[in-house]
Motif scaffolding. Structure first.
Motif: not given
Length: 264
Positions: A114, A209, A261, A116
């Protein structure tokens, strides 16, 4: 206690990084005019929950021995190499130009779980990142070897900081680190101006995100929106009361956003 390590990127450039903390792997990717010390204000909080890998992007700190001509995609390969050594399922946190580099990394490795991304800069229709004449002034300062003028022009005209805020920054320990890497901003601004927001990002299927400071220059929001529109699983969240330097401006709020997140 931290340790120093390094990996070789695809073009032979050696990328150095510092490792500390415990928990799932995290890679922090600093922005322009900076090195890994730019994360100092949030490092202890993140290292309580993650094994943090603080890389120095090429051209600074632990990563000064560069190979070949500069390209943004090479920076993506650098981050991919660090992530692959740290992974799998690495959480990448990128700030500013480092967020652009992180997007490039996610195109070339599956080690990232993931991302950010705090305010990746890119021009969009009707919005420029670098005002007319600014890059010429920065190039002139670089040619004269005037690192302070490079930084002051960049922070005033690109990041839109006040004279007072720039003067306050000059009094911090990180200013000397910024001076040492100031010449790299020329190539990075050139890359920003030519950054390709397109359907190529559709290949990035991990959760992403994007963080936006509510007080940041106006060009960041359309850039983040355009990038998010190309990503299959992306959203945008605000960093309240902060501009582009909210990592140090409000460390607690920034870390809370990073942790939110993950659910950690």
């Amino acid at each position: 206690m931290s340790t120093l390590n390094s990996v070789e990127s695809r073009d032979g450039t050696v990328i150095g990084f510092e490792v500390l903390g415990q928990g799932p792997p995290m890679v922090l990717v600093h922005g322009g005019t900076n090195d890994r010390s730019g994360w100092t204000s949030v490092l202890a909080m993140l290292a309580e929950r993650f094994t943090v890998h603080l890389l120095d992007r090429r051209g600074r700190g632990l990563s000064t021995a560069e190979r070949g001509p500069y390209e943004l995609r090479r920076e993506g390969e650098d981050i991919a190499a660090v992530a692959e050594s740290a992974g799998p399922d690495v959480y990448v946190v990128g700030h500013s130009y480092g967020a652009l580099c992180s997007l490039e990394a996610a195109l070339v490795t599956d080690a990232i779980g993931r991302m950010f991304l705090y305010e990746p800069p890119a021009p969009t229709e009707g919005r420029v990142v670098v005002p007319p004449g600014t890059i010429e002034r920065i190039r002139a300062a670089a040619a004269a070897g005037d690192s302070a003028a490079i930084l002051e022009t960049f922070f005033h005209e690109v990041i839109q900081m006040s004279t007072r805020d720039v003067q306050m920054m000059r009094g911090t320990p990180i200013w000397s680190a910024r001076l040492s890497v100031a010449p790299t901003i020329v190539r990075e601004l050139d890359s920003v101006e030519n950054f390709d927001i397109s359907d190529r990002f559709g290949k990035i299927t991990i959760p992403v995100r994007l963080l936006l400071g509510t007080e940041s220059p106006a060009y960041f929001r359309p850039a983040a929106g355009a990038i998010a529109a190309q990503l299959p699983h992306a959203d945008l969240v605000p960093l309240h009361g902060q501009g582009h330097l909210g990592v140090s401006g409000d460390p607690d709020q920034f870390v809370a956003a990073v942790l939110a997140f993950t659910g950690r």
